[in-house]
Design a protein around this motif. Structure first.
Motif, PDB file in Angstrom:
ATOM      1  N   ARG A 222       5.365   3.879  -6.723  1.00 12.23           N
ATOM      2  CA  ARG A 222       4.192   4.095  -5.865  1.00 12.23           C
ATOM      3  C   ARG A 222       3.031   4.644  -6.689  1.00 12.23           C
ATOM      4  O   ARG A 222       3.216   5.416  -7.632  1.00 12.23           O
ATOM      5  CB  ARG A 222       4.518   5.044  -4.716  1.00 12.23           C
ATOM      6  CG  ARG A 222       5.389   4.412  -3.638  1.00 12.23           C
ATOM      7  CD  ARG A 222       5.509   5.301  -2.406  1.00 12.23           C
ATOM      8  NE  ARG A 222       6.223   4.629  -1.329  1.00 12.23           N
ATOM      9  CZ  ARG A 222       5.655   3.828  -0.443  1.00 12.23           C
ATOM     10  NH1 ARG A 222       4.332   3.611  -0.504  1.00 12.23           N
ATOM     11  NH2 ARG A 222       6.368   3.264   0.514  1.00 12.23           N
ATOM     12  N   ASP A 224      -1.206   5.954  -5.879  1.00 12.18           N
ATOM     13  CA  ASP A 224      -2.422   6.126  -5.075  1.00 12.18           C
ATOM     14  C   ASP A 224      -3.604   5.668  -5.925  1.00 12.18           C
ATOM     15  O   ASP A 224      -3.846   6.225  -7.007  1.00 12.18           O
ATOM     16  CB  ASP A 224      -2.600   7.595  -4.667  1.00 12.18           C
ATOM     17  CG  ASP A 224      -1.582   8.027  -3.609  1.00 12.18           C
ATOM     18  OD1 ASP A 224      -0.991   7.144  -2.966  1.00 12.18           O
ATOM     19  OD2 ASP A 224      -1.364   9.252  -3.456  1.00 12.18           O
ATOM     20  N   SER A 255     -11.149  -2.727   3.716  1.00  9.28           N
ATOM     21  CA  SER A 255      -9.965  -1.876   3.534  1.00  9.28           C
ATOM     22  C   SER A 255     -10.307  -0.414   3.781  1.00  9.28           C
ATOM     23  O   SER A 255     -11.411   0.046   3.490  1.00  9.28           O
ATOM     24  CB  SER A 255      -9.405  -2.044   2.120  1.00  9.28           C
ATOM     25  OG  SER A 255      -8.882  -3.332   1.925  1.00  9.28           O
ATOM     26  N   SER A 257      -8.790   3.837   3.672  1.00 13.38           N
ATOM     27  CA  SER A 257      -7.841   4.724   2.980  1.00 13.38           C
ATOM     28  C   SER A 257      -6.484   4.667   3.673  1.00 13.38           C
ATOM     29  O   SER A 257      -6.395   4.647   4.901  1.00 13.38           O
ATOM     30  CB  SER A 257      -8.366   6.164   2.993  1.00 13.38           C
ATOM     31  OG  SER A 257      -9.441   6.316   2.114  1.00 13.38           O
ATOM     32  N   GLY A 258      -5.439   4.630   2.885  1.00 15.93           N
ATOM     33  CA  GLY A 258      -4.084   4.585   3.421  1.00 15.93           C
ATOM     34  C   GLY A 258      -3.487   3.198   3.460  1.00 15.93           C
ATOM     35  O   GLY A 258      -2.275   3.048   3.658  1.00 15.93           O
ATOM     36  N   ARG A 259      -4.308   2.173   3.283  1.00 12.96           N
ATOM     37  CA  ARG A 259      -3.768   0.820   3.272  1.00 12.96           C
ATOM     38  C   ARG A 259      -2.948   0.623   1.998  1.00 12.96           C
ATOM     39  O   ARG A 259      -3.377   0.994   0.904  1.00 12.96           O
ATOM     40  CB  ARG A 259      -4.888  -0.209   3.334  1.00 12.96           C
ATOM     41  CG  ARG A 259      -4.395  -1.654   3.388  1.00 12.96           C
ATOM     42  CD  ARG A 259      -5.519  -2.626   3.686  1.00 12.96           C
ATOM     43  NE  ARG A 259      -5.008  -3.988   3.860  1.00 12.96           N
ATOM     44  CZ  ARG A 259      -5.744  -5.010   4.269  1.00 12.96           C
ATOM     45  NH1 ARG A 259      -7.056  -4.831   4.535  1.00 12.96           N
ATOM     46  NH2 ARG A 259      -5.215  -6.209   4.408  1.00 12.96           N
ATOM     47  N   THR A 260      -1.751   0.015   2.136  1.00 19.55           N
ATOM     48  CA  THR A 260      -0.862  -0.174   0.988  1.00 19.55           C
ATOM     49  C   THR A 260      -0.732  -1.641   0.641  1.00 19.55           C
ATOM     50  O   THR A 260      -0.440  -2.472   1.514  1.00 19.55           O
ATOM     51  CB  THR A 260       0.531   0.425   1.270  1.00 19.55           C
ATOM     52  OG1 THR A 260       0.418   1.831   1.507  1.00 19.55           O
ATOM     53  CG2 THR A 260       1.470   0.208   0.086  1.00 19.55           C
ATOM     54  N   ARG A 262       0.953  -4.547  -2.221  1.00 19.25           N
ATOM     55  CA  ARG A 262       2.192  -4.705  -3.008  1.00 19.25           C
ATOM     56  C   ARG A 262       1.959  -5.592  -4.236  1.00 19.25           C
ATOM     57  O   ARG A 262       1.388  -6.675  -4.120  1.00 19.25           O
ATOM     58  CB  ARG A 262       3.285  -5.304  -2.139  1.00 19.25           C
ATOM     59  CG  ARG A 262       4.651  -5.436  -2.813  1.00 19.25           C
ATOM     60  CD  ARG A 262       5.650  -6.101  -1.868  1.00 19.25           C
ATOM     61  NE  ARG A 262       5.860  -5.289  -0.686  1.00 19.25           N
ATOM     62  CZ  ARG A 262       6.791  -4.343  -0.568  1.00 19.25           C
ATOM     63  NH1 ARG A 262       7.607  -4.095  -1.594  1.00 19.25           N
ATOM     64  NH2 ARG A 262       6.909  -3.646   0.547  1.00 19.25           N
ATOM     65  N   LEU A 279       3.936  -0.309  -5.223  1.00 18.50           N
ATOM     66  CA  LEU A 279       3.237  -0.151  -3.953  1.00 18.50           C
ATOM     67  C   LEU A 279       1.966   0.657  -4.202  1.00 18.50           C
ATOM     68  O   LEU A 279       2.035   1.815  -4.635  1.00 18.50           O
ATOM     69  CB  LEU A 279       4.130   0.552  -2.934  1.00 18.50           C
ATOM     70  CG  LEU A 279       5.502  -0.127  -2.710  1.00 18.50           C
ATOM     71  CD1 LEU A 279       6.342   0.677  -1.735  1.00 18.50           C
ATOM     72  CD2 LEU A 279       5.324  -1.556  -2.215  1.00 18.50           C
ATOM     73  N   THR A 281      -1.345   2.372  -2.748  1.00 15.28           N
ATOM     74  CA  THR A 281      -2.018   2.897  -1.564  1.00 15.28           C
ATOM     75  C   THR A 281      -3.479   3.171  -1.896  1.00 15.28           C
ATOM     76  O   THR A 281      -3.773   3.926  -2.838  1.00 15.28           O
ATOM     77  CB  THR A 281      -1.339   4.189  -1.078  1.00 15.28           C
ATOM     78  OG1 THR A 281       0.035   3.902  -0.748  1.00 15.28           O
ATOM     79  CG2 THR A 281      -2.042   4.738   0.155  1.00 15.28           C
ATOM     80  N   ILE A 283      -7.148   4.659  -1.694  1.00 17.27           N
ATOM     81  CA  ILE A 283      -7.815   5.908  -1.321  1.00 17.27           C
ATOM     82  C   ILE A 283      -9.322   5.696  -1.546  1.00 17.27           C
ATOM     83  O   ILE A 283      -9.768   5.580  -2.692  1.00 17.27           O
ATOM     84  CB  ILE A 283      -7.322   7.107  -2.161  1.00 17.27           C
ATOM     85  CG1 ILE A 283      -5.794   7.237  -2.073  1.00 17.27           C
ATOM     86  CG2 ILE A 283      -8.019   8.379  -1.715  1.00 17.27           C
ATOM     87  CD1 ILE A 283      -5.269   7.546  -0.696  1.00 17.27           C
TER      88      ILE A 283
END
Length: 312
Positions: A222, A224, A255, A257-260, A262, A279, A281, A283
């Motif tokens: 992951r 950010d 888009s 904030s918080g959208r992830t 891949r 992944l 995410t 911000i």
């Protein structure tokens, strides 16, 4: 010739369970792996094993109790013999072979669980069969040596080779296994302490170091990723770091904030094959001192209520 009952410390009328229990206790205490510098313990271990071999075999035990064989399993004369035609005695044919010539009672079940499931092979000490006896243990191997190896998270994910320096000053390159994680142990055969029966092993415990912006989530990684308000609104391609090298990622227009998103195949290698994903995410980074942005927002009235789903 020792009395097998006395050797195991049991009474003549002891049950099979009592005999096995006594042997397990003594074998655990006297096993050569635990008494590498005590040859007397190895000798005693051999005596205890011989005694158990005899008493664990119902036929041998009965013959010993009748005086037909001694504590070493050898025929006693003349009481163990039979009178031959014409006078004198002939020796009886005592079969001490078990399931095959030269074999003996199988004591592998005794050692299951005592020494990690090891039998009498490899470094655990081998004992020769034949006529109900077992020989002395072979020379013990050297001890195992423990190492701890700190591995960067990115190297663990990419399975990058790791160099380790052993106690003897030699360096080797380790190939990390798929699915490596914090606490994974690797065994390097023959890289431990030297011993008369061969060198022990090196046991390397892996410590995966935390990363300053990547985190592990199972087989995935992951991240950010900060993006500008313009990139969030208009969308576009942005450069994203991965555990191996940067790649380009398309941010969809609008888009938040918080959208992830891949990125496939950029995570950890899996034990069963394949690889996890990265992944990302998003911000949205809003600068606090951008005069042009402040002027735009002052004259802008957004549509809708982003908190309506919360009932406020």
């Amino acid at each position: 010739m020792a009395d097998p009952y006395s050797t195991l410390g049991v009474a003549r009328g002891a049950s099979e369970a009592d005999i096995k229990k006594a042997y397990r206790k003594l074998a655990k205490e006297l096993h050569p792996d635990r008494n590498k510098d005590n040859p007397k313990a190895a000798e005693r271990f051999s005596q205890v094993t011989n005694a158990y071999d005899l008493l664990n075999d119902k036929d041998k035990r009965a013959r010993f109790d009748r005086g037909e064989i001694d504590g070493d399993g050898n025929p006693t004369m003349p009481f163990g013999g039979a009178r031959a035609p014409g006078g004198g005695f002939r020796a009886q044919n005592f079969d001490f072979g078990g399931e095959g010539a030269g074999g003996g009672p199988d004591v592998s079940d005794i050692f299951e669980g005592l020494f990690g499931g090891r039998g009498f092979g490899g470094g655990g000490g081998g004992f020769s069969g034949g006529f109900g006896r077992r020989g002395a243990a072979p020379p013990p191997r050297g001890g195992n040596v423990a190492y701890r190896l700190r591995v960067p998270l990115t190297d663990a994910a990419a399975l990058a080779p790791q160099r380790i320096t052993l106690a003897d000053g030699k360096t080797i390159d380790l190939k990390l296994p798929a699915g490596v994680e914090d606490g994974t142990q690797m065994r390097l055969s023959g890289k431990g302490d030297a011993g008369p029966g061969g060198a022990g092993d090196a046991i390397v415990t892996i410590e995966v170091e935390p990363h300053r912006f990547f985190t592990r989530d199972g087989d995935d990684v992951r991240l950010d990723l900060p993006i500008t308000l313009k990139e969030a609104v208009e969308g576009g391609a942005v450069k994203v770091p991965t555990v191996e090298k940067p790649v380009m990622l398309t941010v969809p227009a609008g888009s938040t904030s918080g959208r992830t998103l891949r990125i496939k195949g950029r995570g950890f290698h899996k034990k069963g094959g394949g690889r996890g994903d990265q992944l990302v995410t998003l911000i949205v980074d809003v600068p606090a001192d951008d005069a042009a942005l402040a002027a735009f927002v002052a004259g802008w009235t957004p549509a809708g209520n982003p908190r309506s789903a919360l009932g406020v």
